[in-house]
Design a protein around this motif. Structure first.
Motif, PDB file in Angstrom:
ATOM      1  N   UNK A  81       1.008  -1.249  -0.078  1.00  0.00           N
ATOM      2  CA  UNK A  81      -0.033  -0.123  -0.013  1.00  0.00           C
ATOM      3  C   UNK A  81       0.600   1.272   0.077  1.00  0.00           C
ATOM      4  N   UNK A  82       0.533   2.314  -0.720  1.00  0.00           N
ATOM      5  CA  UNK A  82       1.066   3.428  -0.622  1.00  0.00           C
ATOM      6  C   UNK A  82      -0.061   4.485   0.014  1.00  0.00           C
ATOM      7  N   UNK A  83       0.397   5.013   1.113  1.00  0.00           N
ATOM      8  CA  UNK A  83      -0.410   5.807   1.888  1.00  0.00           C
ATOM      9  C   UNK A  83       0.180   7.409   1.981  1.00  0.00           C
ATOM     10  N   UNK A  84      -0.342   8.413   1.723  1.00  0.00           N
ATOM     11  CA  UNK A  84      -0.089   9.638   1.739  1.00  0.00           C
ATOM     12  C   UNK A  84      -0.689  10.554   2.867  1.00  0.00           C
ATOM     13  N   UNK A  85       0.122  10.793   3.967  1.00  0.00           N
ATOM     14  CA  UNK A  85      -0.509  11.448   5.189  1.00  0.00           C
ATOM     15  C   UNK A  85      -1.284  12.830   4.684  1.00  0.00           C
ATOM     16  N   UNK A  86      -0.759  13.480   3.466  1.00  0.00           N
ATOM     17  CA  UNK A  86      -1.445  14.607   3.223  1.00  0.00           C
ATOM     18  C   UNK A  86      -2.952  14.656   2.610  1.00  0.00           C
ATOM     19  N   UNK A  87      -3.131  13.407   2.335  1.00  0.00           N
ATOM     20  CA  UNK A  87      -4.729  12.734   1.879  1.00  0.00           C
ATOM     21  C   UNK A  87      -5.625  13.070   2.802  1.00  0.00           C
TER      22      UNK A  87
END
Length: 372
Positions: A81-87
């Motif tokens: 998984x690629x998780x982007x905190x800015x989302x």
């Protein structure tokens, strides 16, 4: 031909940059084979880059930085998984002109990580950057089961400011799945948590923090680390001083406490996106971002792309909105030549407003210079 460019912030996404460059190249060489691999360095746009590379986009409702519910996305392919905190916790989640340096929370970022675990991820690339928060990752850790309590045994208030009241941290409820997951902290900054180069001092003002706020946040985060040291041992203090701890308002610190391994954002993203095999197929690489400047040379996407391409013996040119690097600096970074939008349209305001068509014109020039 490989296009591996980042976004032009405020004008074009990385996907749109690739589309416009492709269109311009093909006006000059109609049958040109072009491979597009939009890239990101862990900040905003990271999930979009992963989706463009073939990951599945997953959406989930989480808490925004002020506690309101927002729809955020992560990317999934197999068990990665690629998780982007800015989302969940990015500046773009705040209403226009609104900042909350003392109270903005990363709770939603923790919910995103939990959603990735629920989806079966066993490797999570956690891209951090563009945050609205300076809470040391306390909100994220809370969403994953940690309790942060004041002297009265009540939860402290959200945000970095609330950590000044922290008396005890209870890590016993942390999601047990985290112990069997490879968590990679992907960031383009290597700041420690506190001090002159720490998260509040360096990045707090960008999030609306006054000098007094910066002082309060730095003291609160130092206190946070001291309380965690009492709970988790000396490693909590070591992590606070580690490179990357200060990333995205200190969420890097929280990630390191979860056992994350810090890697430069562009380096891990190139691995995840499959850059090496695409590079092998390319004769020329086009990279770029909105502004090619001194920051570019310190871990930003174009520098990472150029370094990898140079190591493979491939020629690299760059597109950008604005060029603020001398030729020698570009060449040291492995970029043969840069093509700024301002070379076609000197009016900067028009370059921002009409970036797409102007970029197509720049790409035509690249094709005439390099391909004809």
């Amino acid at each position: 031909m490989l296009i591996a460019a980042d976004k032009f912030k405020g004008s074009l996404t990385a996907v749109q940059v690739a589309e416009r460059v492709t269109a311009g190249l093909r006006r000059v060489v109609p049958n040109l084979t072009v491979e597009a691999l939009p890239v990101a360095d862990g900040g905003d746009g990271t999930v979009d880059a992963a989706v463009a590379a073939g990951f599945e986009r997953r959406e989930v409702r989480v808490a925004g930085p002020l506690g309101e519910e927002v729809t955020a996305a992560f990317a999934l392919r197999g068990r990665t998984a690629v998780v982007e905190m800015a989302e969940a916790s990015g500046l773009q989640r705040l209403p226009a002109g609104v900042f909350a340096p003392l109270t903005a929370s990363t709770y939603g970022s923790g919910e995103l990580l939990r959603a990735a675990l629920d989806a079966g991820a066993r490797t999570i690339v956690f891209g951090v950057g563009g945050s609205a928060t300076t809470d040391g990752g306390a909100g994220m850790l809370s969403a994953l089961g940690t309790r942060f309590l004041n002297e009265g045994g009540e939860p402290v208030s959200p945000g970095g400011g609330g950590l000044a009241d922290l008396a005890r941290a209870d890590l016993s409820g942390l999601d047990p799945r985290l112990s069997s997951v490879e968590l990679v902290l992907a960031s383009d900054v290597d700041n420690p948590l506190t001090g002159p180069k720490g998260a509040p001092a360096v990045y707090g003002p960008q999030k609306g923090a006054s000098p007094d706020d910066v002082e309060a946040l730095d003291a609160a985060l130092a206190h946070f680390a001291k309380v965690l040291e009492a709970e988790a041992g000396p490693r909590a203090a070591e992590y606070a001083a580690s490179p990357g701890a200060g990333a995205a308002g200190g969420i890097g610190y929280g990630a390191l406490l979860l056992g994350a391994r810090f890697r430069p954002g562009i380096e891990i993203m190139l691995d995840v996106l499959g850059f090496a095999p695409a590079l092998e197929r390319a004769s020329l690489v086009i990279t770029g971002e909105g502004s090619l400047d001194e920051q570019t040379l310190h871990g930003k996407a174009p520098a990472g792309v150029a370094a990898a391409a140079r190591a493979a013996g491939k020629e690299v040119v760059a597109v950008c909105g604005r060029l603020a690097l001398p030729t020698e600096a570009l060449e040291r970074a492995g970029i043969r030549q840069a093509y700024p939008l301002t070379s076609v349209e000197p009016d900067v305001a028009r370059c921002i407003a009409e970036a797409g068509p102007i970029l197509e014109g720049v790409a035509e020039r690249i094709a005439r210079d390099r391909l004809v």
